[in-house]
Design a protein around this motif. Structure first.
Motif, PDB file in Angstrom:
ATOM      1  N   ASN A 233      23.575  90.946 -13.790  1.00 36.78           N
ATOM      2  CA  ASN A 233      23.651  91.447 -12.417  1.00 36.78           C
ATOM      3  C   ASN A 233      22.264  91.685 -11.837  1.00 36.78           C
ATOM      4  O   ASN A 233      21.981  91.311 -10.712  1.00 36.78           O
ATOM      5  N   LYS A 234      21.425  92.351 -12.653  1.00 34.91           N
ATOM      6  CA  LYS A 234      20.020  92.506 -12.284  1.00 34.91           C
ATOM      7  C   LYS A 234      19.236  91.743 -13.333  1.00 34.91           C
ATOM      8  O   LYS A 234      19.436  91.985 -14.525  1.00 34.91           O
ATOM      9  N   SER A 237      15.515  95.212 -15.114  1.00 40.64           N
ATOM     10  CA  SER A 237      15.442  96.591 -14.649  1.00 40.64           C
ATOM     11  C   SER A 237      14.251  97.212 -15.341  1.00 40.64           C
ATOM     12  O   SER A 237      14.114  97.110 -16.558  1.00 40.64           O
ATOM     13  N   SER A 382      22.457 100.183 -24.041  1.00 39.62           N
ATOM     14  CA  SER A 382      23.157 100.405 -22.777  1.00 39.62           C
ATOM     15  C   SER A 382      24.091 101.606 -22.862  1.00 39.62           C
ATOM     16  O   SER A 382      24.615 102.069 -21.861  1.00 39.62           O
ATOM     17  N   ARG A 396      29.243 104.924 -19.988  1.00 39.54           N
ATOM     18  CA  ARG A 396      29.042 103.928 -18.930  1.00 39.54           C
ATOM     19  C   ARG A 396      30.280 103.707 -18.102  1.00 39.54           C
ATOM     20  O   ARG A 396      31.387 103.693 -18.606  1.00 39.54           O
ATOM     21  N   GLY A 398      30.694 100.927 -15.325  1.00 41.89           N
ATOM     22  CA  GLY A 398      30.130  99.838 -14.531  1.00 41.89           C
ATOM     23  C   GLY A 398      28.617  99.980 -14.442  1.00 41.89           C
ATOM     24  O   GLY A 398      27.946 100.027 -15.466  1.00 41.89           O
ATOM     25  N   GLU A 399      28.112 100.113 -13.212  1.00 45.65           N
ATOM     26  CA  GLU A 399      26.667 100.238 -13.037  1.00 45.65           C
ATOM     27  C   GLU A 399      26.208 101.686 -13.127  1.00 45.65           C
ATOM     28  O   GLU A 399      25.027 101.968 -13.070  1.00 45.65           O
ATOM     29  N   LYS A 400      27.167 102.600 -13.236  1.00 48.32           N
ATOM     30  CA  LYS A 400      26.829 104.016 -13.242  1.00 48.32           C
ATOM     31  C   LYS A 400      26.742 104.529 -14.672  1.00 48.32           C
ATOM     32  O   LYS A 400      27.567 104.159 -15.496  1.00 48.32           O
ATOM     33  N   HIS A 411      21.264 104.976 -12.925  1.00 48.19           N
ATOM     34  CA  HIS A 411      21.741 103.596 -12.869  1.00 48.19           C
ATOM     35  C   HIS A 411      21.761 103.068 -14.304  1.00 48.19           C
ATOM     36  O   HIS A 411      20.796 103.252 -15.048  1.00 48.19           O
ATOM     37  N   ALA A 412      22.842 102.412 -14.669  1.00 46.88           N
ATOM     38  CA  ALA A 412      23.022 102.029 -16.075  1.00 46.88           C
ATOM     39  C   ALA A 412      21.884 101.163 -16.613  1.00 46.88           C
ATOM     40  O   ALA A 412      21.456 101.326 -17.752  1.00 46.88           O
ATOM     41  N   ASP A 413      21.368 100.250 -15.791  1.00 45.03           N
ATOM     42  CA  ASP A 413      20.336  99.335 -16.277  1.00 45.03           C
ATOM     43  C   ASP A 413      18.973 100.019 -16.382  1.00 45.03           C
ATOM     44  O   ASP A 413      18.234  99.802 -17.339  1.00 45.03           O
TER      45      ASP A 413
END
Ligand SMILES: [Zn+2]
Length: 491
Positions: A233-234, A237, A382, A396, A398-400, A411-413
């Motif tokens: 997704n990213k 990071s 992660s 975790r 999702g992204e949170k 932010h997770a990343d």
């Protein structure tokens, strides 16, 4: 140049075939003379001798190196035979006078072609690499000039977008080229490789660095370091909270559609036809364009990472294992669904981001800048909280990232990149916890038990409500904090 490629490919394939045949001949045990054993004839069936059968006739010996025994015996017989590469090289020179096609190719390029085969042979026998393969048109696309042969006249002084310079290639002639990266006037030009790509011809110029590369300091002594977490997704990071986006050049909706349409056009044309070939070139051009875009973006990303701090800490990823296929699931002799069709899309995305390429670009830029790069074990990065180092899958959403233990929200990343940097720091302070993931897991087990106990006291309704709320992930952050605190109270 296309003509050269054909001749060079045939030359290589012929030399390889000859060596293989000689090897088979060598291994035929016979009680005849030593010379017979080592292959006095280039072809056993016709028993034809040196120079009379095939254009590159010679008895080529095992491993391309002549044994002392054979050297002795060949001297006794008055034959001055060297190793395979010597014989073939000598024969290649003769061949240039005999054949028009060979005569057109520059002799050093032709010898370089043979040297490349030698390298492949040595790789197989000495470094346990794969056995040299025969080349098709599709995977023989370049030839190389030795240092000092190609003459470059760089007449690009203005900073215009499109600027042409000239190059003289012996045997081909003088031609102009698009000066995409201006070569410094004082540069020491080494080999020049000419490559055929889908959209034209390219020239790769090897330059010798005028200055020695700066010394890379020990990672323990650097003043600052940046941790990077790569993802789909990213793309990257960083620890400072910034990101590099992943435009998904090869797997976004538009490109996928374009590729599908163009590929279909190829498949609909008659096999072996000219139109099919033309359609194939269009597909290849699109692939090239995607690769170019990806490359450019990766250089941008790598530059950003290296410019951030004095040292870089990254994950030690095993991309090949991540891309592996799902294990087949069998029940009573029948194959059941194993999730491979879903995995395929993920594998495609992993291929598209190509982290390996990105890491090698970062490594090169860091080396040039004299910055150390450290790769750490990426296990559970992660899922681990960067504040209290509690590891849990439930952290975790999702992204949170919401820590179950201390309520840390991030932010997770970004969170993962901080954990990565922290793991490198562990080595800084020489705590040296080797079995890091094992340690963390023990902690997780204990915490999970207490959490379940707490939830049991709360009652079933409350738990299910909390679960649905979390999975929706639309609740404001304050509310989540409250939930977290109440959980801790139950502990
Ligand atoms: Zn925490």
């Amino acid at each position: 140049m296309s003509e050269w490629l054909v001749t060079l490919r045939k030359h290589r394939n012929y030399c390889l075939a000859e060596r293989q045949r000689a090897f088979e001949t060598n291994n035929q045990k016979s009680d005849e003379q030593v010379m017979y054993q080592y292959g006095a004839f280039c072809d056993l069936n016709s028993r034809s001798e040196y120079g009379s059968y095939c254009p590159l006739t010679c008895p080529v010996v095992k491993h391309g190196v002549m044994s002392a025994e054979l050297t002795k015996s060949s001297k006794k017989h008055g034959l001055a035979w060297g190793n395979a590469s010597d014989i073939q090289s000598k024969r290649t020179t003769e061949l240039r006078a005999e054949s028009e096609w060979y005569g057109r190719v520059n002799s050093d390029v032709l010898q370089g072609n043979l040297a490349k085969l030698d390298t492949a042979y040595n790789g197989f026998f000495q470094h346990k690499r794969g056995f040299p393969a025969f080349r098709k048109t599709s995977n023989f696309k370049s030839f190389q000039f030795k240092p000092g042969q190609a003459k470059l006249t760089v007449n690009c002084t203005s900073k215009k977008k499109r600027c042409y310079s000239h190059v003289y290639l012996p045997g081909i002639g003088s031609m102009r080229y698009l000066d995409s990266r201006t070569i410094p006037t004082d540069a020491d030009i080494r080999t020049v490789t000419v490559i055929k790509e889908a959209d034209g011809w390219y020239m790769s110029v090897l330059l010798k660095e005028p200055k020695a590369l700066p010394e890379v300091p020990d990672i323990k002594t650097v003043p600052s370091a940046v941790g990077i977490d790569v993802g789909i997704n990213k793309l990257i990071s960083l620890t400072d909270g910034s990101f590099v986006e992943n435009p998904k050049f090869g797997t976004n909706k538009k490109t996928r559609r374009q590729l599908r349409i163009r590929q279909r056009r190829v498949n609909r044309k008659v096999k072996g036809s000219k139109n099919r070939k033309k359609a194939g070139i269009i597909v290849a051009k699109l692939h090239k364009k995607i690769a170019d875009k990806r490359n450019d973006h990766q250089w941008f990303a790598a530059n950003k990472v290296v410019g951030t701090a004095a040292a870089i800490v990254q994950e030690d990823l095993n991309v090949k294992a991540m891309k592996s296929r799902c294990k087949p699931k069998r029940e009573k002799g029948r194959f059941m669904a194993n999730g491979q069709s879903a995995k395929r899309g993920l594998n495609r995305s992993i291929s598209d981001v190509s982290w390996g390429e990105l890491f090698s670009k970062i490594a090169w830029l860091a080396l040039k800048a004299g910055k150390p790069v450290l790769a750490i074990n990426p296990k559970f990065t992660s899922q681990e909280c960067s504040v209290c180092h509690h590891v849990s899958k439930a952290n975790r959403d999702g992204e949170k990232f919401i820590c179950e233990s201390c309520g840390h929200i991030d932010h997770a990343d970004t969170q993962a990149s901080r954990t990565i940097l922290h793991r490198a720091n562990l080595e800084f302070v020489s705590i040296r916890r080797k079995n890091l993931s094992g340690d963390s897991r023990k902690v997780t087990l204990v915490r999970d038990d207490s959490a379940i106990r707490g939830k049991r006291d709360q009652g079933k309704n409350r738990t299910s409500k909390a679960c649905t709320e979390r999975s929706r992930s639309v609740i404001p952050e304050k509310r989540i904090l409250f939930e977290q605190l109440s959980l801790q109270l139950f502990d």
